[in-house]
Design an enzyme around this catalytic site. Structure first.
Site, PDB file in Angstrom:
ATOM      1  N   ASP A 172       9.122  -7.131 -12.447  1.00  0.00           N
ATOM      2  CA  ASP A 172       7.865  -6.610 -11.893  1.00  0.00           C
ATOM      3  C   ASP A 172       6.858  -6.421 -13.022  1.00  0.00           C
ATOM      4  OD1 ASP A 172       8.863  -6.433  -9.314  1.00  0.00           O
ATOM      5  OD2 ASP A 172       9.264  -4.284  -9.407  1.00  0.00           O
ATOM      6  N   ARG A 190       5.698 -14.608  -9.484  1.00  0.00           N
ATOM      7  CA  ARG A 190       5.276 -13.936  -8.241  1.00  0.00           C
ATOM      8  C   ARG A 190       3.822 -13.519  -8.451  1.00  0.00           C
ATOM      9  NH1 ARG A 190       7.716  -8.374  -7.689  1.00  0.00           N
ATOM     10  NH2 ARG A 190       9.506  -9.266  -6.608  1.00  0.00           N
TER      11      ARG A 190
HETATM   12  P1  FDA Z   1      -4.692  -5.873   0.319  1.00  0.00           P
HETATM   13  O1  FDA Z   1      -4.508  -4.649  -0.492  1.00  0.00           O
HETATM   14  O2  FDA Z   1      -6.051  -6.456   0.428  1.00  0.00           O
HETATM   15  O3  FDA Z   1      -4.093  -5.603   1.743  1.00  0.00           O
HETATM   16  C1  FDA Z   1      -4.226  -6.520   2.815  1.00  0.00           C
HETATM   17  C2  FDA Z   1      -3.788  -5.828   4.086  1.00  0.00           C
HETATM   18  O4  FDA Z   1      -2.376  -5.585   4.037  1.00  0.00           O
HETATM   19  C3  FDA Z   1      -4.413  -4.441   4.291  1.00  0.00           C
HETATM   20  O5  FDA Z   1      -5.643  -4.523   4.929  1.00  0.00           O
HETATM   21  C4  FDA Z   1      -3.354  -3.735   5.127  1.00  0.00           C
HETATM   22  O6  FDA Z   1      -3.461  -4.115   6.484  1.00  0.00           O
HETATM   23  C5  FDA Z   1      -2.070  -4.308   4.593  1.00  0.00           C
HETATM   24  N1  FDA Z   1      -1.489  -3.452   3.546  1.00  0.00           N
HETATM   25  C6  FDA Z   1      -1.510  -3.651   2.203  1.00  0.00           C
HETATM   26  N2  FDA Z   1      -0.853  -2.648   1.574  1.00  0.00           N
HETATM   27  C7  FDA Z   1      -0.428  -1.798   2.521  1.00  0.00           C
HETATM   28  C8  FDA Z   1       0.324  -0.592   2.502  1.00  0.00           C
HETATM   29  N3  FDA Z   1       0.748  -0.037   1.374  1.00  0.00           N
HETATM   30  N4  FDA Z   1       0.575   0.028   3.701  1.00  0.00           N
HETATM   31  C9  FDA Z   1       0.177  -0.515   4.864  1.00  0.00           C
HETATM   32  N5  FDA Z   1      -0.529  -1.674   4.938  1.00  0.00           N
HETATM   33  C10 FDA Z   1      -0.835  -2.315   3.792  1.00  0.00           C
HETATM   34  N6  FDA Z   1       1.928  -4.955  -7.801  1.00  0.00           N
HETATM   35  C11 FDA Z   1       2.029  -4.864  -9.153  1.00  0.00           C
HETATM   36  O7  FDA Z   1       1.096  -4.390  -9.803  1.00  0.00           O
HETATM   37  N7  FDA Z   1       3.180  -5.270  -9.785  1.00  0.00           N
HETATM   38  C12 FDA Z   1       4.227  -5.815  -9.108  1.00  0.00           C
HETATM   39  O8  FDA Z   1       5.227  -6.173  -9.714  1.00  0.00           O
HETATM   40  C13 FDA Z   1       4.119  -5.922  -7.694  1.00  0.00           C
HETATM   41  N8  FDA Z   1       5.135  -6.435  -6.940  1.00  0.00           N
HETATM   42  C14 FDA Z   1       4.931  -6.692  -5.601  1.00  0.00           C
HETATM   43  C15 FDA Z   1       5.900  -7.371  -4.851  1.00  0.00           C
HETATM   44  C16 FDA Z   1       5.649  -7.720  -3.539  1.00  0.00           C
HETATM   45  C17 FDA Z   1       6.686  -8.473  -2.779  1.00  0.00           C
HETATM   46  C18 FDA Z   1       4.417  -7.375  -2.932  1.00  0.00           C
HETATM   47  C19 FDA Z   1       4.094  -7.783  -1.535  1.00  0.00           C
HETATM   48  C20 FDA Z   1       3.476  -6.667  -3.647  1.00  0.00           C
HETATM   49  C21 FDA Z   1       3.724  -6.307  -4.972  1.00  0.00           C
HETATM   50  N9  FDA Z   1       2.790  -5.581  -5.698  1.00  0.00           N
HETATM   51  C22 FDA Z   1       2.942  -5.488  -7.066  1.00  0.00           C
HETATM   52  C23 FDA Z   1       1.691  -4.872  -4.999  1.00  0.00           C
HETATM   53  C24 FDA Z   1       0.420  -5.679  -4.959  1.00  0.00           C
HETATM   54  O9  FDA Z   1      -0.136  -5.759  -6.250  1.00  0.00           O
HETATM   55  C25 FDA Z   1      -0.620  -5.023  -4.031  1.00  0.00           C
HETATM   56  O10 FDA Z   1      -0.928  -3.740  -4.483  1.00  0.00           O
HETATM   57  C26 FDA Z   1      -0.176  -4.937  -2.583  1.00  0.00           C
HETATM   58  O11 FDA Z   1       0.554  -6.053  -2.197  1.00  0.00           O
HETATM   59  C27 FDA Z   1      -1.412  -4.834  -1.647  1.00  0.00           C
HETATM   60  O12 FDA Z   1      -2.190  -5.977  -1.797  1.00  0.00           O
HETATM   61  P2  FDA Z   1      -2.299  -7.127  -0.687  1.00  0.00           P
HETATM   62  O13 FDA Z   1      -2.168  -8.426  -1.398  1.00  0.00           O
HETATM   63  O14 FDA Z   1      -1.334  -6.906   0.387  1.00  0.00           O
HETATM   64  O15 FDA Z   1      -3.796  -7.078  -0.206  1.00  0.00           O
END
Ligand code: FDA
Length: 303
Positions: free
Chosen positions: A130, A180
């Site tokens: 991560d 990732r």
């Molecule tokens: P965005 O934040 O724009 O969200 C899109 C939509 O998804 C939102 O409108 C909402 O509907 C939904 N959503 C997102 N987060 C939600 C939540 N917590 N609760 C409910 N709904 C939610 N970061 C990092 O800094 N280091 C890492 O190693 C990782 N590892 C990682 C692994 C995996 C498998 C995932 C999916 C994510 C990570 N992350 C991470 C977290 C990542 O950086 C980010 O903060 C979250 O995925 C939210 O971003 P989105 O891409 O989902 O888009």
């Protein structure tokens, strides 16, 4: 503002003690965390596999400051790798290098990671490193680069909100690394990170195309339907089949979307966190979505 406050609270011990004892917080954390024990985590993995999802297990813990705790975290991960193999599951774990000692001894973190990579190789598994806050970006990538492990056994994470990530993706794809791609979950200054969501999203799409055009097997980790659609469109345009990459999402987040992608024939891996140290992870999930905070406040008000 709210995001900054929650991310700041996620790193403080005093609010942690207070907040983790509130019943409403304990209830909401169950949505994002599969349990405190390895048995609960394995049960969650069993359900996910039954539904057709892939998984990666995160034994929660970070910012460790002594060798004994880092050794315990390494042992816990070795145990998970063995337990998954015994359950005839291909082991897949996600680790934070600060849980292995990166915050105080980089060489120790490297040795602990090497032990996990060796065990993962023995069991045909995979270790994902991560990515944490920017104080650790360079050292995390350094530890990853120094590791003598096959590219299909250990991969790393890139955060689209960082300005440096385009260069990092160029360097990583040049050596065939498996990446990732995420947006990024920490509080970072505008001097090193894009401050606006639209900028982060635009960079995410750009990095996604760079990754998919390269030879590695990459993970597009997001719950954002626009990022997912952009990935699907780019893959279709370039004739990149769904077996050449995977989508990843967090346990308990946008479950319907997770199932839809599976139905469409994509590989979907769910990031399953478990363990007692759930507070910082939980606070980062709250920070990502204001609706989560409203839900929590409503439950707190009800008592
Ligand atoms: P965005 O934040 O724009 O969200 C899109 C939509 O998804 C939102 O409108 C909402 O509907 C939904 N959503 C997102 N987060 C939600 C939540 N917590 N609760 C409910 N709904 C939610 N970061 C990092 O800094 N280091 C890492 O190693 C990782 N590892 C990682 C692994 C995996 C498998 C995932 C999916 C994510 C990570 N992350 C991470 C977290 C990542 O950086 C980010 O903060 C979250 O995925 C939210 O971003 P989105 O891409 O989902 O888009």
């Amino acid at each position: 503002m709210l995001r900054a406050l929650l991310l700041c609270l996620s790193e403080r011990k005093t609010p942690q003690r207070f907040l983790t004892n509130l019943p409403a917080v304990r209830k909401l954390h169950e949505r994002f965390v599969a349990g405190e024990s390895i048995a609960e985590a394995l049960a969650a993995v069993g359900h996910l596999r039954g539904d057709g999802f892939e998984f990666t297990l995160d034994h929660l813990g970070e910012s460790v400051h002594d060798p004994a705790t880092a050794a315990a975290a390494t042992q816990a991960y070795l145990q998970i790798l063995d337990r998954l193999k015994d359950a005839c599951l291909r082991p897949n774990i996600s680790i934070k290098l600060t849980s292995l000692g990166l915050a105080f001894d980089e060489a120790l973190a490297r040795r602990n990671l090497a032990a996990l990579a060796d065990r993962a190789c023995q069991h045909q598994g995979f270790v994902r490193i991560d990515m944490e806050g920017s104080p650790y970006t360079e050292s995390t990538l350094r530890v990853f680069r120094a590791l003598d492990a096959p590219r299909d056994r250990v991969g790393v994470v890139i955060q689209a909100y960082l300005h440096r990530s385009e260069k990092d993706v160029q360097n990583l794809t040049a050596v065939g690394a498996w990446v990732r791609l995420t947006k990024g979950a920490y509080q970072e200054p505008a001097s090193i990170a894009f401050p606006k969501k639209a900028q982060v999203d635009a960079n995410y799409v750009k990095l996604m195309t760079m990754l998919l055009a390269s030879s590695g097997y990459h993970a597009i980790a997001t719950h954002d339907p626009r990022m997912i659609a952009a990935t699907q469109e780019y893959a279709r345009e370039k004739g990149i089949g769904p077996d050449r990459f995977e989508f990843q999402m967090l346990y308990g987040v946008r479950r319907r979307l997770q199932r839809e992608l599976l139905k469409q024939g994509y590989r979907v891996r769910i990031y399953v966190p478990y363990g007692r140290q759930w507070y910082p992870y939980f606070m980062r999930r709250l920070a990502e979505r204001p609706a989560n905070v409203l839900f929590l406040l409503r439950n707190l008000a009800r008592g």
